[in-house]
Write a protein that holds these residues in place. Structure first.
Motif, PDB file in Angstrom:
ATOM      1  N   ASP A  63       0.863  -1.180   0.000  1.00  0.00           N
ATOM      2  CA  ASP A  63       0.000   0.000   0.000  1.00  0.00           C
ATOM      3  C   ASP A  63       0.897   1.226   0.000  1.00  0.00           C
ATOM      4  N   GLU A  64       0.830   2.021  -1.025  1.00  0.00           N
ATOM      5  CA  GLU A  64       1.728   3.159  -1.180  1.00  0.00           C
ATOM      6  C   GLU A  64       1.328   4.382  -0.353  1.00  0.00           C
ATOM      7  N   ALA A  65       0.310   4.256   0.533  1.00  0.00           N
ATOM      8  CA  ALA A  65      -0.059   5.375   1.401  1.00  0.00           C
ATOM      9  C   ALA A  65       1.144   5.783   2.254  1.00  0.00           C
ATOM     10  N   ALA A  66       1.913   4.817   2.702  1.00  0.00           N
ATOM     11  CA  ALA A  66       3.193   5.060   3.372  1.00  0.00           C
ATOM     12  C   ALA A  66       4.237   4.389   2.478  1.00  0.00           C
ATOM     13  N   PRO A  67       4.820   5.122   1.539  1.00  0.00           N
ATOM     14  CA  PRO A  67       5.623   4.503   0.481  1.00  0.00           C
ATOM     15  C   PRO A  67       6.853   3.774   0.991  1.00  0.00           C
ATOM     16  N   LYS A  68       7.249   2.768   0.219  1.00  0.00           N
ATOM     17  CA  LYS A  68       8.497   2.070   0.530  1.00  0.00           C
ATOM     18  C   LYS A  68       9.652   3.003   0.240  1.00  0.00           C
ATOM     19  N   ARG A  69      10.719   2.824   0.958  1.00  0.00           N
ATOM     20  CA  ARG A  69      11.902   3.649   0.767  1.00  0.00           C
ATOM     21  C   ARG A  69      12.956   2.890  -0.017  1.00  0.00           C
ATOM     22  N   TYR A  70      12.877   1.607   0.015  1.00  0.00           N
ATOM     23  CA  TYR A  70      13.809   0.712  -0.666  1.00  0.00           C
ATOM     24  C   TYR A  70      13.150  -0.652  -0.729  1.00  0.00           C
ATOM     25  N   HIS A  71      13.710  -1.533  -1.508  1.00  0.00           N
ATOM     26  CA  HIS A  71      13.400  -2.955  -1.403  1.00  0.00           C
ATOM     27  C   HIS A  71      14.634  -3.721  -1.839  1.00  0.00           C
ATOM     28  N   LEU A  72      14.798  -4.906  -1.343  1.00  0.00           N
ATOM     29  CA  LEU A  72      15.922  -5.748  -1.715  1.00  0.00           C
ATOM     30  C   LEU A  72      15.454  -6.763  -2.740  1.00  0.00           C
ATOM     31  N   ASP A  73      16.162  -6.872  -3.849  1.00  0.00           N
ATOM     32  CA  ASP A  73      15.919  -7.913  -4.843  1.00  0.00           C
ATOM     33  C   ASP A  73      16.928  -9.022  -4.590  1.00  0.00           C
ATOM     34  N   LEU A  74      16.448 -10.234  -4.417  1.00  0.00           N
ATOM     35  CA  LEU A  74      17.300 -11.379  -4.111  1.00  0.00           C
ATOM     36  C   LEU A  74      17.093 -12.465  -5.157  1.00  0.00           C
ATOM     37  N   TYR A  75      18.165 -12.920  -5.786  1.00  0.00           N
ATOM     38  CA  TYR A  75      18.066 -14.029  -6.733  1.00  0.00           C
ATOM     39  C   TYR A  75      17.907 -15.339  -5.983  1.00  0.00           C
ATOM     40  N   VAL A  76      17.037 -16.198  -6.494  1.00  0.00           N
ATOM     41  CA  VAL A  76      16.809 -17.519  -5.906  1.00  0.00           C
ATOM     42  C   VAL A  76      16.689 -18.548  -7.025  1.00  0.00           C
ATOM     43  N   ASP A  77      16.961 -19.810  -6.693  1.00  0.00           N
ATOM     44  CA  ASP A  77      16.823 -20.883  -7.672  1.00  0.00           C
ATOM     45  C   ASP A  77      15.369 -21.307  -7.841  1.00  0.00           C
ATOM     46  N   PRO A 127       1.719  -9.058  -8.225  1.00  0.00           N
ATOM     47  CA  PRO A 127       1.444  -8.697  -9.609  1.00  0.00           C
ATOM     48  C   PRO A 127       1.901  -9.717 -10.651  1.00  0.00           C
ATOM     49  N   ASN A 128       2.995 -10.406 -10.429  1.00  0.00           N
ATOM     50  CA  ASN A 128       3.504 -11.358 -11.412  1.00  0.00           C
ATOM     51  C   ASN A 128       4.089 -12.565 -10.684  1.00  0.00           C
ATOM     52  N   PRO A 129       3.241 -13.386 -10.064  1.00  0.00           N
ATOM     53  CA  PRO A 129       3.734 -14.443  -9.182  1.00  0.00           C
ATOM     54  C   PRO A 129       4.586 -15.517  -9.860  1.00  0.00           C
ATOM     55  N   SER A 130       4.523 -15.640 -11.179  1.00  0.00           N
ATOM     56  CA  SER A 130       5.356 -16.640 -11.839  1.00  0.00           C
ATOM     57  C   SER A 130       6.791 -16.132 -12.048  1.00  0.00           C
ATOM     58  N   ARG A 131       7.024 -14.813 -11.895  1.00  0.00           N
ATOM     59  CA  ARG A 131       8.348 -14.231 -12.115  1.00  0.00           C
ATOM     60  C   ARG A 131       8.939 -13.576 -10.870  1.00  0.00           C
ATOM     61  N   ARG A 188       8.058  -5.014   8.177  1.00  0.00           N
ATOM     62  CA  ARG A 188       7.538  -4.802   6.814  1.00  0.00           C
ATOM     63  C   ARG A 188       8.624  -4.339   5.853  1.00  0.00           C
ATOM     64  N   SER A 189       9.877  -4.764   6.063  1.00  0.00           N
ATOM     65  CA  SER A 189      10.934  -4.405   5.122  1.00  0.00           C
ATOM     66  C   SER A 189      10.704  -5.144   3.804  1.00  0.00           C
ATOM     67  N   PRO A 190      10.516  -4.406   2.720  1.00  0.00           N
ATOM     68  CA  PRO A 190      10.142  -5.041   1.451  1.00  0.00           C
ATOM     69  C   PRO A 190      11.290  -5.804   0.809  1.00  0.00           C
ATOM     70  N   LEU A 191      10.983  -6.976   0.264  1.00  0.00           N
ATOM     71  CA  LEU A 191      11.953  -7.744  -0.500  1.00  0.00           C
ATOM     72  C   LEU A 191      11.237  -8.491  -1.609  1.00  0.00           C
ATOM     73  N   ARG A 192      11.979  -8.789  -2.659  1.00  0.00           N
ATOM     74  CA  ARG A 192      11.434  -9.565  -3.767  1.00  0.00           C
ATOM     75  C   ARG A 192      12.393 -10.697  -4.068  1.00  0.00           C
ATOM     76  N   HIS A 193      11.843 -11.880  -4.310  1.00  0.00           N
ATOM     77  CA  HIS A 193      12.628 -13.013  -4.767  1.00  0.00           C
ATOM     78  C   HIS A 193      12.493 -13.068  -6.276  1.00  0.00           C
ATOM     79  N   LEU A 194      13.627 -13.120  -6.961  1.00  0.00           N
ATOM     80  CA  LEU A 194      13.658 -13.176  -8.412  1.00  0.00           C
ATOM     81  C   LEU A 194      14.340 -14.464  -8.851  1.00  0.00           C
ATOM     82  N   PRO A 195      13.854 -15.099  -9.912  1.00  0.00           N
ATOM     83  CA  PRO A 195      14.536 -16.296 -10.383  1.00  0.00           C
ATOM     84  C   PRO A 195      15.946 -15.966 -10.878  1.00  0.00           C
ATOM     85  N   GLU A 196      16.895 -16.809 -10.549  1.00  0.00           N
ATOM     86  CA  GLU A 196      18.278 -16.624 -10.997  1.00  0.00           C
ATOM     87  C   GLU A 196      18.321 -16.697 -12.511  1.00  0.00           C
ATOM     88  N   GLY A 197      19.080 -15.779 -13.112  1.00  0.00           N
ATOM     89  CA  GLY A 197      19.304 -15.832 -14.561  1.00  0.00           C
ATOM     90  C   GLY A 197      18.243 -15.326 -15.385  1.00  0.00           C
TER      91      GLY A 197
END
Length: 121
Positions: free
Chosen positions: A64-78, A99-103, A112-121
């Motif tokens: 919810d962007e009412a209190a916007p994120k200041r950063y997020h960590l993108d982490l590669y995962v297998d 928004p895009n659960p397959s990616r 509530r520190s934001p992070l995203r898991h991203l597929p490696e490669g």
């Protein structure tokens, strides 16, 4: 173009530095280098992340962007599903909006520190 500085580390504001350091050390497999109520740090020998206590810290309201994120960590995962399961077991929460659960698997660590898991490669 050559720079005039080198990257030392990143420091993130928090209301619970030791808790965030513990969480991210287990997610990344890094060592906790320092852990006290006011400041904590993790590292892998070449990169460090610090967590500093900020009086009156207000966690981001993300997604919810009412209190916007200041950063997020993108982490590669297998494996997105396995990474999400492990992060949740360590105390992360999963926002209902994905928004895009397959990616990308969105999660929020302690505070509530934001992070995203991203597929490696």
């Amino acid at each position: 173009m050559p720079g005039f500085a080198s990257f030392a580390m990143i420091n993130l504001d928090s209301d619970d530095p030791a808790g965030l350091a513990s969480f991210y050390s287990r997610v990344l497999g890094w060592d906790v280098l320092h852990s006290e109520a006011e400041y904590a740090m993790i590292g892998d020998g070449s990169i460090s992340i610090g967590f500093g206590k900020v009086p009156g810290y207000a966690a981001p309201g993300w997604p919810d962007e009412a209190a916007p994120k200041r950063y997020h960590l993108d982490l590669y995962v297998d494996d997105l599903d396995a990474a999400e399961e492990k992060a949740l077991a360590l105390g992360a929460s999963k926002p209902s909006e994905q928004p895009n659960p397959s990616r990308v698997a969105r999660a929020a660590g302690p505070g509530r520190s934001p992070l995203r898991h991203l597929p490696e490669g």
